[in-house]
Each structure stands twice: as C-alpha cells, then as structure tokens.
Design an enzyme around this catalytic site. Structure first.
Site, PDB file in Angstrom:
ATOM      1  N   ASP A  12       0.858  -1.190   0.000  1.00  0.00           N
ATOM      2  CA  ASP A  12       0.000   0.000   0.000  1.00  0.00           C
ATOM      3  C   ASP A  12       0.890   1.235   0.000  1.00  0.00           C
ATOM      4  O   ASP A  12       1.624   1.488   0.957  1.00  0.00           O
ATOM      5  CB  ASP A  12      -0.891   0.001   1.243  1.00  0.00           C
ATOM      6  CG  ASP A  12      -2.009   1.038   1.155  1.00  0.00           C
ATOM      7  OD1 ASP A  12      -1.888   1.956   0.319  1.00  0.00           O
ATOM      8  OD2 ASP A  12      -2.982   0.923   1.905  1.00  0.00           O
ATOM      9  N   ASP A  61      -2.306   2.392  -6.299  1.00  0.00           N
ATOM     10  CA  ASP A  61      -1.341   2.384  -5.201  1.00  0.00           C
ATOM     11  C   ASP A  61      -1.445   1.172  -4.291  1.00  0.00           C
ATOM     12  O   ASP A  61      -0.910   1.182  -3.179  1.00  0.00           O
ATOM     13  CB  ASP A  61      -1.515   3.655  -4.361  1.00  0.00           C
ATOM     14  CG  ASP A  61      -2.920   3.802  -3.807  1.00  0.00           C
ATOM     15  OD1 ASP A  61      -3.808   3.045  -4.229  1.00  0.00           O
ATOM     16  OD2 ASP A  61      -3.127   4.693  -2.960  1.00  0.00           O
ATOM     17  N   GLU A  62      -2.085   0.111  -4.751  1.00  0.00           N
ATOM     18  CA  GLU A  62      -2.328  -1.028  -3.860  1.00  0.00           C
ATOM     19  C   GLU A  62      -2.392  -2.319  -4.662  1.00  0.00           C
ATOM     20  O   GLU A  62      -2.982  -2.359  -5.740  1.00  0.00           O
ATOM     21  CB  GLU A  62      -3.641  -0.799  -3.108  1.00  0.00           C
ATOM     22  CG  GLU A  62      -3.970  -1.824  -2.066  1.00  0.00           C
ATOM     23  CD  GLU A  62      -5.285  -1.524  -1.361  1.00  0.00           C
ATOM     24  OE1 GLU A  62      -5.627  -2.271  -0.430  1.00  0.00           O
ATOM     25  OE2 GLU A  62      -5.970  -0.552  -1.740  1.00  0.00           O
TER      26      GLU A  62
END
Length: 473
Positions: A11, A105-106
């Site tokens: 993350d 973003d993950e």
C-alpha cells in the site's frame, strides 16, 4: 489455508499527496490535500500532516478547507501517478506472476507462486527488498504486509503504516483479530456493521462467539458463512492476476446546477466522447450505454440501452446517450452527469453503422487527461481551466515550476524541481507568452553518467533525491 506468510500486500499510502510532496520541495513536511477544488469537490488523498487536522479521503473539500485552511490544495496529476504506479507494478511482477492490482497504489502478490518466498524468513527478506527497490526507483515509500491470506496481509499493511513492514506469524492470527472492530473484516461496511452492533457484536471475537448459525440467521447464508470463516482467520481467496474491468465510465459534477436543456445535451455529448477515449485507451468496446443524471434534489437516475454488438464508435455512443437523455426530466436542474459503457469486450462489432442516425462523427478531440482531472475536482468553467493548482509549468526565463494558484487574470508559480531547494514564487498574467504547461519531471535523479540536472528527463529509475519529512507512506 496456507501455513506460511507468503501473501504480500503493498500500500503506497497517501499516494497522491506523497507524489506531490516528492515533486515539490516546499511542500515536504507540510499539510497537502489533493482532490476536487470546486465547491462540490472531494478529497482524494491527504498527507499525514493534513490528517492531524482531521482531513481524510472522500471528505467534502469545503469541510477540509475549514479544518485545514493553511494546507496546500492541489488538483490531481493522474499522468504522473499512473507512471509511478506502472513502475511499482513492474517491480511486483518481477516477484511473481500472480499480482492482483486493486488500484494505482495497492496490490496483492502471491510470493509462493513466484518461488520468491516459502517461509517467514524469506518472506520478510522479500518485503524489505521490495520496499528498498520502490524507494530507489520512485523516491517514495510503501507499507508492506505479509501473512498467510489476503485478508491478513491487508490488515498487516495497515498496521505497518506509515513506511513499515509487518509480518503476521502463523498461529497468531486469532489472537490478533479478536479485539479488532467488526469493520476490519472484508465485506463489513456501515450497514452490516450497524446491524451487528444492534445485536451486541462489536469485535471480531464476538462474531466468532456468536456462531455460524446466528450469523446466517442475521445476515443470510452466503454472508453469514463468509463472515464466520473470516472471524476464525480463514480466508481462501486466491490472488487473481487479471482483474477484468466491468465498465468504463466518466462523470462531471457541476459547481452550479445546469438548467439549460441544450447545455445538458452538449455536456452529455462531451462525456460520451471522453468515455470512448478511455474505452479505446483500454483496447475495449462495449454493448450497453449507460447515462447517469443527478438532479437538483440529489435524486439520481440511470438509463441504459443495449446495442446489437460491442462498439467503440464515438458517434454510436453519442447518439445512444442522447436518446437516453430524452427520457430524463431535467427541468429542475442537473448537478451531475455521467456516461458509461458496460458489457465490455476486447473486439468491436464492425457492422454497426446502421445504429448511427447520420454520418459517423470524428473521434473525441478533447484532452482526456485534462478532462479526467476535471471529473475529480468538479472545477470551474472550461475557459478558466488553463492553470490548475499543483500542475507543472515552465517559464522561458525562470525554468520549471508549478502553479500555486490563479485568478483575477494572474497565475502564481513556485519555481522548483524535485531535486532542488524550495523555490521562489513569482506572479504572471495568465496569458504571459513565456509561460507554458509542461509534463512533470521525474521524482528521482538519473544514475551516474546520465543527465546532471536533478529531476531531469532521465526516467524514473535512479538514485533517490532528498526527500525531507512527510514523504513516508
């Protein structure tokens, strides 16, 4: 379930804000809020410094401004966010063929499938090296969680924030989960959480104590079984390498309700073009055209039309959207419009010309990225959209900088680059011929032997530039 912590969850927390801080030396260690700057805009990401004031993602921007009036408020720069995301995802795919992106973003990674890890020690080494590689390549930090399942790996990465690594050792899962809120478990949203609380169930341990039969009675068979299993730390969901898109859509929120029916029609046509541009960019086509209209009283209507076959033709999508609009009453005013395409396919039905009433129009001509940013911010009229807060510019005399703000015929620019000291601020007329919009600079300097200018055009790889406080994510 696996008995080794070989599921990794990455993350890049506060991703947008961290990119902005890395790009702009003057913002490092400062409260930064990225999102829609119009009256109806919402917060996309807030830096940790902004969160101290109670600002969080999905908060109305007006409320954020009240809580943190002195923060830097920036319009999203989706291009650079996507570039950095692609770089990070490439690093993940070097570890395993099974990478499941959840957003820019993950992502989840199955380390065992790539033979990158098989026990606690090897998993911890892989996680530490990944964090170092991400920092070296992008100048940013990421939080890593390692566990035996996706659910636990995500919980571990939450515990690792900011800028850390947490591994949940096999055999400790029940003890870890027990005191946590029911909202920790996947699938427990506000409604389910409220339902459980009314039954006196507040923690994961209390879910387990309630028993499977009681949960099935309360929540239904499928949800009850799944929730009970997760409360016992059982999560058999695999890491799925490809997450197939179910729809492509765009929408705009307007600062002032639109009452003019002609303008509503023009906006729908513009949205249809943008939607097709995004559809084509993904190499897809679709059969069902969807129109979304949120009216002055916040009532939201959706209308859809299914074609004979999949299309990515802008004329076909425009005309279908126009037909759908004919069935919607917009007399009281419209605050949001959206156009989407579902029933996606990776090919196009060629013989669809009969579906267009007239000649096929030209392809979309608007700047898709610029319009995508407008979707997020609910911004001002197109004639005023030249200089967006946070976006990159270059001046013929002063060099590279970014827009701090604009209005009343003036634009204020801070001249600095990712590798420089905090820069000076200057103000220009909005039509200054020496000022132009440009692409963002890389966040890291090029490796030795490349361009000597910090933040030059040597790509995203290389040594890390000075970061300063506030960059940890």
């Amino acid at each position: 379930m696996r008995n080794a912590p070989t599921i990794l969850h990455l993350d890049m927390d506060a991703f947008y804000a961290s990119v902005e801080q890395a790009s702009k030396p003057s913002l490092r260690g400062k409260a930064v809020i990225v999102g829609g700057l119009g009256p109806r805009g919402v917060v996309a990401t807030a830096s940790y410094e902004a969160r101290v004031f109670g600002v969080h993602s999905a908060m109305p921007m007006a409320q954020a401004r009240r809580l943190a009036p002195n923060a830097a408020y920036l319009v999203p720069r989706f291009g650079i966010y996507r570039d950095i995301s692609e770089l990070v995802m490439r690093l993940l795919r070097e570890l395993s063929p099974l990478v499941e992106p959840l957003s820019l973003d993950e992502a989840f990674v199955d380390l065992e499938a790539g033979e990158a890890a098989w026990d606690e020690a090897s998993a911890r080494l892989v996680g530490a090296k990944l964090r170092a590689d991400i920092r070296a390549a992008s100048g940013l930090a990421g939080s890593v969680g390692l566990a035996a399942s996706k659910m636990l790996a995500k919980i571990a990465s939450e515990q690792a924030k900011p800028d850390g690594l947490v591994l949940i050792e096999p055999g400790t899962e029940r003890a870890l989960l027990g005191p946590m809120s029911v909202r920790t478990l996947p699938g427990v949203g506000p409604a389910t959480g409220d339902h459980l609380r009314r039954a006196g169930i507040h923690t994961v341990e209390e879910i387990a104590e309630a028993g499977e039969d009681e949960l099935v009675r309360m929540l239904g068979k499928a949800h009850g079984h799944a929730l009970y299993a997760m409360a016992l730390a059982h999560d058999e969901r695999p890491v799925v390498a490809e997450r197939e898109a179910k729809s492509v859509s765009v929408e705009d929120t307007y600062d002032v309700d639109i009452h003019d029916r002609v303008r509503v029609g023009v906006e729908v046509q513009r949205l249809a073009d943008r939607c097709v541009r995004r559809l084509r960019g993904a190499g897809l086509s679709g059969r069902t055209i969807v129109l979304k209209v949120r009216r002055y009283d916040f009532s939201t209507l959706t209308r859809s039309e299914t074609l004979r076959g999949p299309t990515d033709d802008p004329a076909v999508v425009r005309e279908a959207a126009a037909r759908l609009l004919d069935s919607v009453d917009t007399t009281g005013g419209v605050r949001l419009l959206g156009v989407g395409v579902t029933g996606l396919a990776d090919y196009t039905q060629e013989d669809l010309f009969a579906q267009a009433a007239g000649e096929r129009g030209e392809g979309p001509v608007e700047d898709g990225e610029e319009e995508a940013a407008a979707v997020a911010r609910g911004d001002e009229a197109p004639s005023e959209r030249r200089w967006h807060a946070g976006h990159d510019v270059r001046h013929a005399e002063y060099g590279h900088g970014w827009v701090q703000g604009s209005g009343l015929g003036r634009v204020t620019v801070r001249f600095e680059t990712p590798g420089s000291e905090p820069g000076r601020v200057r103000t220009f007329r909005v039509d200054d011929p020496g000022l132009e919009a440009v692409e963002p600079l890389p966040l890291v300097a090029e490796r030795a032997g490349g361009s000597g200018e910090p933040g030059g055009s040597g790509g995203l790889g290389g040594s890390v530039v000075s970061e300063g406080p506030g960059l940890a994510v």
